[in-house]
Motif scaffolding. Structure first.
Motif, mmCIF file in Angstrom:
data_model
loop_
_atom_site.group_PDB
_atom_site.id
_atom_site.type_symbol
_atom_site.label_atom_id
_atom_site.label_comp_id
_atom_site.label_asym_id
_atom_site.label_seq_id
_atom_site.Cartn_x
_atom_site.Cartn_y
_atom_site.Cartn_z
ATOM 1 N N CYS A 259 0.848 -1.198 0.000
ATOM 2 C CA CYS A 259 0.000 0.000 0.000
ATOM 3 C C CYS A 259 0.882 1.247 0.000
ATOM 4 O O CYS A 259 1.935 1.270 0.649
ATOM 5 C CB CYS A 259 -0.908 -0.004 1.235
ATOM 6 S SG CYS A 259 -1.931 1.480 1.395
ATOM 7 N N THR A 261 0.070 4.017 1.321
ATOM 8 C CA THR A 261 -0.257 4.859 2.475
ATOM 9 C C THR A 261 0.061 4.185 3.802
ATOM 10 O O THR A 261 0.706 4.789 4.665
ATOM 11 C CB THR A 261 -1.752 5.235 2.446
ATOM 12 O OG1 THR A 261 -2.034 5.930 1.231
ATOM 13 C CG2 THR A 261 -2.122 6.130 3.626
ATOM 14 N N ALA A 403 -8.097 -0.124 -4.377
ATOM 15 C CA ALA A 403 -8.130 0.283 -2.971
ATOM 16 C C ALA A 403 -7.450 -0.737 -2.070
ATOM 17 O O ALA A 403 -7.551 -1.946 -2.282
ATOM 18 C CB ALA A 403 -9.574 0.483 -2.534
ATOM 19 N N CYS A 407 -6.682 -0.148 4.706
ATOM 20 C CA CYS A 407 -6.970 1.228 5.085
ATOM 21 C C CYS A 407 -7.954 1.815 4.076
ATOM 22 O O CYS A 407 -8.198 1.250 3.019
ATOM 23 C CB CYS A 407 -5.697 2.072 5.164
ATOM 24 S SG CYS A 407 -4.887 2.365 3.569
ATOM 25 N N SER A 408 -8.490 2.949 4.385
ATOM 26 C CA SER A 408 -9.537 3.523 3.540
ATOM 27 C C SER A 408 -9.003 4.453 2.465
ATOM 28 O O SER A 408 -9.712 4.784 1.511
ATOM 29 C CB SER A 408 -10.540 4.295 4.404
ATOM 30 O OG SER A 408 -9.878 5.315 5.141
ATOM 31 N N SER A 409 -7.733 4.862 2.582
ATOM 32 C CA SER A 409 -7.241 5.894 1.670
ATOM 33 C C SER A 409 -6.152 5.418 0.717
ATOM 34 O O SER A 409 -5.890 6.086 -0.288
ATOM 35 C CB SER A 409 -6.702 7.083 2.475
ATOM 36 O OG SER A 409 -5.682 6.655 3.367
ATOM 37 N N GLY A 410 -5.507 4.311 1.017
ATOM 38 C CA GLY A 410 -4.364 3.876 0.233
ATOM 39 C C GLY A 410 -4.726 3.132 -1.036
ATOM 40 O O GLY A 410 -5.844 2.653 -1.214
ATOM 41 N N HIS A 411 -3.731 3.020 -1.921
ATOM 42 C CA HIS A 411 -3.893 2.277 -3.155
ATOM 43 C C HIS A 411 -2.755 1.262 -3.278
ATOM 44 O O HIS A 411 -1.647 1.483 -2.778
ATOM 45 C CB HIS A 411 -3.896 3.214 -4.368
ATOM 46 C CG HIS A 411 -5.059 4.159 -4.372
ATOM 47 N ND1 HIS A 411 -5.036 5.362 -3.703
ATOM 48 C CD2 HIS A 411 -6.298 4.060 -4.928
ATOM 49 C CE1 HIS A 411 -6.193 5.980 -3.851
ATOM 50 N NE2 HIS A 411 -6.986 5.205 -4.588
#
Length: 578
Positions: A259, A261, A403, A407-411
């Protein structure tokens, strides 16, 4: 004894003169305690003109004289290769000592009977080199030593007071690979470090596992190469907790998913897709069909077009899956007829496939077999939800940029990688079948908890060579280079001057050698590039007039004139940047 700078220089010059004066020669060999290429066999070869394209790391290891191939997947290490291997082993020893581990050397022969007791022999016969003695006792060449070390400890350790125990070795291992490839990266004989840990409780074993992970990171940090650590599948080793250690490489056989993030990192084999709520749904679908191990259930999986099915995720939802059967439908039909013409059809769909799973919607039109065949059996349909631990997951392999499931924001990003180490928390996987128990403080017999932790020594050699090679040759990290610096001089430079440079570097802790072979300067410099010494020190035109040497570091693009006394400091400075 302490000396002033002047006295130390005089003492150094006297030492250099004494060594030079006492040098004896025979057939071109020199014995004065210094590393010399005239004494050191380096059978480098010219580049094969018929070789198309750039050489890879394995080609260069062969051409630079580090190794020779004996048979498919089997290699001989020559002096240069052995020096690299020895340095890796010394680094391992350093970090194993910090863990409180004792070094052992176990036999390459292992008893088949022990492997039968542990349950690892059946179904894996093709992986082993097997043999028997004149009394027909059966052995195999060990691919690993869990069974043997567990037996040794079971016979020697009987009290909780003897734990924890940590034992390791660096030894040859054997695996009859069906397709050996990429030289040292996948051979049939290889050098490996394996550490075996023994603890009284599960909690203590977990603490040991984390200590080993830190030691592995410290070891890899010393190689000054970027590496990846990923959660991994334990496979036939056993246990449910393991991590792999990789070098990112286009030649790698593994794919590590990370990830951008958070610290999420996992081997593709263990990946289960994450956030799918709110994603675009597809009307069309691909279909995968498989049968259960008992042949009574037919699994039909629907997933979005243009994606690749993730069998690991499917097996997590349907553990009874047998993915080895090619004709799943035919096998299921035959089994249904044999068991009174009854069967079960399991429907599983990726959340991104439109429609609700039921016998009455579009999924009922998914082809199973011909209508005539279906009339011959009775079957019922069940729906299996694509949820794990209450969370809806996708059934396809990870794709770059999707996604992160943690986590909710990482790629996610995907990297090919070469595995060079693996840590396993084994629990009681081997101690139970091989009767490894001790008496605890309450005089109660309890089973010992184990871990095993490997580093592929020969694989590191092959991986580093591939990662750092360029058009001119190999490029070794300072920590494991066969020699850290090579001193080369023109024919007019007096030997005692070369020795003075050598002694200055050696005293500063640099692993240095002299190329004193009777070859032209250009040939020596080209040879040094092919072998991949981190630093080359040249006594040439600048030496006679200005007493300056030329310091070269190809990896950093450095060529500069340096004074003798500044030379060790310059090498230390540039080493920190390598």
């Amino acid at each position: 004894m302490l000396y002033s700078n002047g006295l130390r220089r005089s003492f150094g010059a006297l030492r250099s003169y004494s060594l030079y004066a006492s040098t004896s020669t025979r057939r071109g060999l020199h014995y004065d305690g210094r590393n010399r290429l005239s004494n050191f066999w380096t059978p480098t070869q010219a580049k094969n003109k018929s070789h198309s394209g750039d050489e890879d790391g394995h080609d260069l290891l062969m051409r630079a004289g580090f190794l020779r191939q004996a048979h498919s997947g089997i290699f001989h290490l020559l002096p240069l290769g052995l020096r690299v291997q020895d340095k890796i082993e010394r680094l391992i020893d350093k970090h194993m000592l910090k863990l409180g581990a004792s070094k052992v050397s176990l036999s390459s022969l292992s008893s088949e009977e022990l492997w039968q007791r542990s349950g690892r022999l059946e179904g894996r016969g093709s992986e082993f080199f097997r043999l028997q003695d004149r009394k027909e006792a059966k052995y195999l060449l060990s691919p690993t030593h869990e069974e043997e070390i567990t037996t040794i400890v079971a016979n020697a350790v009987h009290s909780y007071k003897d734990l924890p125990l940590r034992l390791y070795q660096v030894s040859r291992k054997y695996r009859d690979e069906a397709r050996p490839r990429q030289g040292l990266l996948r051979g049939r004989e290889f050098i490996m470090k394996d550490l075996y840990t023994f603890d009284l409780t599960e909690e203590q074993a977990r603490q040991t596992y984390e200590a080993v992970r830190k030691a592995y990171s410290a070891f890899l940090d010393e190689l000054t190469l970027p590496y990846l650590v990923a959660s991994a599948d334990s496979g036939n080793m056993g246990g449910k907790l393991s991590h792999e250690y990789h070098f990112a490489s286009g030649k790698g056989e593994d794919i590590v998913i990370g990830c951008d993030t958070c610290d999420y990192s996992i081997n593709e084999e263990l990946y289960i897709g994450g956030h799918v709520e709110g994603t675009k749904r597809s009307v069309d679908a691909q279909v995968y069909q498989a049968v259960s191990k008992d042949r009574k259930e037919l699994l039909q999986v629907l997933f979005p077009p243009g994606t690749e099915l993730n069998l690991y995720a499917v097996k997590a939802l349907f553990p009874a899956l047998d993915s080895s059967v090619e004709d799943a439908v035919g096998t299921w039909l035959d089994a249904a007829k044999a068991h009174g013409s009854h069967g079960t059809r399991i429907l599983l769909a990726d959340p991104r496939v439109a429609g609700r799973l039921s016998e009455h919607d579009s999924l009922s039109n998914v082809p199973i077999a011909s209508a005539d065949q279906l009339l011959l059996i009775q079957f019922r349909t069940e729906v299996l939800e694509s949820k794990l631990d209450g969370r809806q997951v996708s059934l396809t392999k990870a794709q770059h940029g999707e996604a992160c499931p943690a986590c909710s924001s990482g790629h996610l990003s995907l990297q090919k990688a070469v595995e060079i180490g693996h840590t396993f928390h084994l629990g009681t996987r081997y101690s139970e079948p091989l009767d490894l128990t001790v008496l605890d403080a309450n005089n109660k017999q309890i089973t010992v908890f184990m871990g095993c932790h490997g580093i592929g020594v020969s694989r590191i050699i092959g991986a580093v060579a591939s990662l750092l090679a360029d058009k001119k040759g190999l490029n070794w990290p300072m920590a494991v280079a066969p020699f850290g610096a090579m001193v080369v001089s023109t024919s007019g430079v007096p030997p005692e001057d070369v020795h003075a440079i050598y002694d200055e570097l050696s005293t500063a802790g640099v692993d240095v050698a002299i190329d004193d072979r009777e070859r032209p300067m250009g040939w020596k410099l080209n040879d040094a590039d092919v072998v991949g010494y981190p630093f080359i020190v040249i006594l040439g035109k600048g030496w006679a007039g200005r007493r300056m040497v030329e310091l070269q570091c190809r990896k950093l693009g450095i060529k500069e004139d340096v004074g003798v006394k500044e030379l060790p400091g310059k090498i230390a400075e540039y080493t920190a940047r390598l």
